[in-house]
Write a protein that holds these residues in place. Structure first.
Motif, PDB file in Angstrom:
ATOM      1  N   ILE A 162      30.946 -17.269  -5.444  1.00  0.00           N
ATOM      2  CA  ILE A 162      30.279 -18.178  -6.384  1.00  0.00           C
ATOM      3  C   ILE A 162      30.390 -17.647  -7.807  1.00  0.00           C
ATOM      4  O   ILE A 162      30.602 -18.409  -8.763  1.00  0.00           O
ATOM      5  N   VAL A 163      30.252 -16.336  -7.971  1.00  0.00           N
ATOM      6  CA  VAL A 163      30.347 -15.742  -9.309  1.00  0.00           C
ATOM      7  C   VAL A 163      31.771 -15.841  -9.852  1.00  0.00           C
ATOM      8  O   VAL A 163      31.981 -16.104 -11.045  1.00  0.00           O
ATOM      9  N   LEU A 164      32.759 -15.652  -8.987  1.00  0.00           N
ATOM     10  CA  LEU A 164      34.157 -15.662  -9.442  1.00  0.00           C
ATOM     11  C   LEU A 164      34.718 -17.066  -9.642  1.00  0.00           C
ATOM     12  O   LEU A 164      35.701 -17.241 -10.364  1.00  0.00           O
ATOM     13  N   ALA A 165      34.144 -18.073  -9.020  1.00  0.00           N
ATOM     14  CA  ALA A 165      34.715 -19.423  -9.018  1.00  0.00           C
ATOM     15  C   ALA A 165      34.790 -20.089 -10.387  1.00  0.00           C
ATOM     16  O   ALA A 165      35.811 -20.703 -10.698  1.00  0.00           O
ATOM     17  N   PRO A 166      33.774 -20.031 -11.249  1.00  0.00           N
ATOM     18  CA  PRO A 166      33.822 -20.842 -12.476  1.00  0.00           C
ATOM     19  C   PRO A 166      34.864 -20.412 -13.517  1.00  0.00           C
ATOM     20  O   PRO A 166      35.305 -21.220 -14.313  1.00  0.00           O
ATOM     21  N   GLY A 167      35.291 -19.190 -13.540  1.00  0.00           N
ATOM     22  CA  GLY A 167      36.185 -18.733 -14.600  1.00  0.00           C
ATOM     23  C   GLY A 167      37.656 -18.903 -14.266  1.00  0.00           C
ATOM     24  O   GLY A 167      38.055 -19.172 -13.130  1.00  0.00           O
ATOM     25  N   ASP A 168      38.477 -18.746 -15.299  1.00  0.00           N
ATOM     26  CA  ASP A 168      39.932 -18.806 -15.116  1.00  0.00           C
ATOM     27  C   ASP A 168      40.522 -17.418 -14.875  1.00  0.00           C
ATOM     28  O   ASP A 168      41.728 -17.282 -14.678  1.00  0.00           O
ATOM     29  N   ALA A 169      39.709 -16.387 -14.909  1.00  0.00           N
ATOM     30  CA  ALA A 169      40.202 -15.023 -14.771  1.00  0.00           C
ATOM     31  C   ALA A 169      40.702 -14.737 -13.361  1.00  0.00           C
ATOM     32  O   ALA A 169      41.578 -13.905 -13.170  1.00  0.00           O
ATOM     33  N   VAL A 170      40.140 -15.436 -12.385  1.00  0.00           N
ATOM     34  CA  VAL A 170      40.506 -15.199 -10.988  1.00  0.00           C
ATOM     35  C   VAL A 170      41.140 -16.472 -10.437  1.00  0.00           C
ATOM     36  O   VAL A 170      40.605 -17.564 -10.593  1.00  0.00           O
ATOM     37  N   PRO A 171      42.305 -16.345  -9.813  1.00  0.00           N
ATOM     38  CA  PRO A 171      42.945 -17.542  -9.249  1.00  0.00           C
ATOM     39  C   PRO A 171      42.123 -18.137  -8.097  1.00  0.00           C
ATOM     40  O   PRO A 171      41.389 -17.418  -7.415  1.00  0.00           O
ATOM     41  N   PRO A 172      42.227 -19.440  -7.899  1.00  0.00           N
ATOM     42  CA  PRO A 172      41.445 -20.091  -6.844  1.00  0.00           C
ATOM     43  C   PRO A 172      41.739 -19.540  -5.444  1.00  0.00           C
ATOM     44  O   PRO A 172      40.876 -19.518  -4.583  1.00  0.00           O
ATOM     45  N   GLY A 173      42.962 -19.078  -5.219  1.00  0.00           N
ATOM     46  CA  GLY A 173      43.308 -18.512  -3.919  1.00  0.00           C
ATOM     47  C   GLY A 173      42.493 -17.270  -3.601  1.00  0.00           C
ATOM     48  O   GLY A 173      42.138 -17.016  -2.452  1.00  0.00           O
ATOM     49  N   MET A 174      42.190 -16.477  -4.624  1.00  0.00           N
ATOM     50  CA  MET A 174      41.383 -15.276  -4.420  1.00  0.00           C
ATOM     51  C   MET A 174      39.954 -15.652  -4.034  1.00  0.00           C
ATOM     52  O   MET A 174      39.353 -15.024  -3.156  1.00  0.00           O
ATOM     53  N   VAL A 175      39.429 -16.681  -4.669  1.00  0.00           N
ATOM     54  CA  VAL A 175      38.081 -17.154  -4.313  1.00  0.00           C
ATOM     55  C   VAL A 175      38.086 -17.666  -2.877  1.00  0.00           C
ATOM     56  O   VAL A 175      37.140 -17.416  -2.113  1.00  0.00           O
ATOM     57  N   LEU A 176      39.149 -18.327  -2.483  1.00  0.00           N
ATOM     58  CA  LEU A 176      39.270 -18.812  -1.112  1.00  0.00           C
ATOM     59  C   LEU A 176      39.339 -17.646  -0.126  1.00  0.00           C
ATOM     60  O   LEU A 176      38.725 -17.695   0.948  1.00  0.00           O
ATOM     61  N   LEU A 177      40.060 -16.592  -0.470  1.00  0.00           N
ATOM     62  CA  LEU A 177      40.120 -15.409   0.389  1.00  0.00           C
ATOM     63  C   LEU A 177      38.757 -14.742   0.528  1.00  0.00           C
ATOM     64  O   LEU A 177      38.380 -14.298   1.614  1.00  0.00           O
ATOM     65  N   VAL A 178      38.009 -14.659  -0.549  1.00  0.00           N
ATOM     66  CA  VAL A 178      36.668 -14.080  -0.494  1.00  0.00           C
ATOM     67  C   VAL A 178      35.773 -14.948   0.384  1.00  0.00           C
ATOM     68  O   VAL A 178      35.005 -14.441   1.211  1.00  0.00           O
ATOM     69  N   GLY A 179      35.874 -16.258   0.250  1.00  0.00           N
ATOM     70  CA  GLY A 179      35.106 -17.169   1.105  1.00  0.00           C
ATOM     71  C   GLY A 179      35.499 -17.043   2.561  1.00  0.00           C
ATOM     72  O   GLY A 179      34.649 -17.082   3.454  1.00  0.00           O
ATOM     73  N   GLY A 180      36.794 -16.879   2.821  1.00  0.00           N
ATOM     74  CA  GLY A 180      37.255 -16.674   4.191  1.00  0.00           C
ATOM     75  C   GLY A 180      36.710 -15.383   4.779  1.00  0.00           C
ATOM     76  O   GLY A 180      36.333 -15.326   5.948  1.00  0.00           O
TER      77      GLY A 180
END
Length: 81
Positions: A23-41
């Protein structure tokens, strides 16, 4: 020795922290969406491990109680025979 409750709690805490990190990483452009998906997984996997541990612990307790009941019934049957 790690108790089952501790293992289940640790898996739940890991899942909650991973979801919070996502949730913290999702709003910014610094982290690609795939990384947020991996963290969620990873969070889903941690929650699944905790759930499997809880189910296995419950099934083991049920099997032990049924085995004790079967021994009691066998003893009663031996008395009758």
């Amino acid at each position: 020795m790690v108790l089952d409750e501790d293992l289940i709690g640790a898996a739940a805490a890991a899942a909650a922290l991973a979801f919070a990190l996502g949730i913290v990483l999702a709003p910014g452009d610094a982290v690609p969406p795939g990384m947020v998906l991996l963290v969620g997984g990873g969070a889903v996997v941690a929650a699944g491990i905790g759930l499997i541990e809880l189910v296995l612990r419950t099934l083991l307790a049920q099997a032990i109680s049924r085995e004790a009941e079967a021994h009691e019934l066998r003893a009663e049957l031996d008395e009758v025979i």
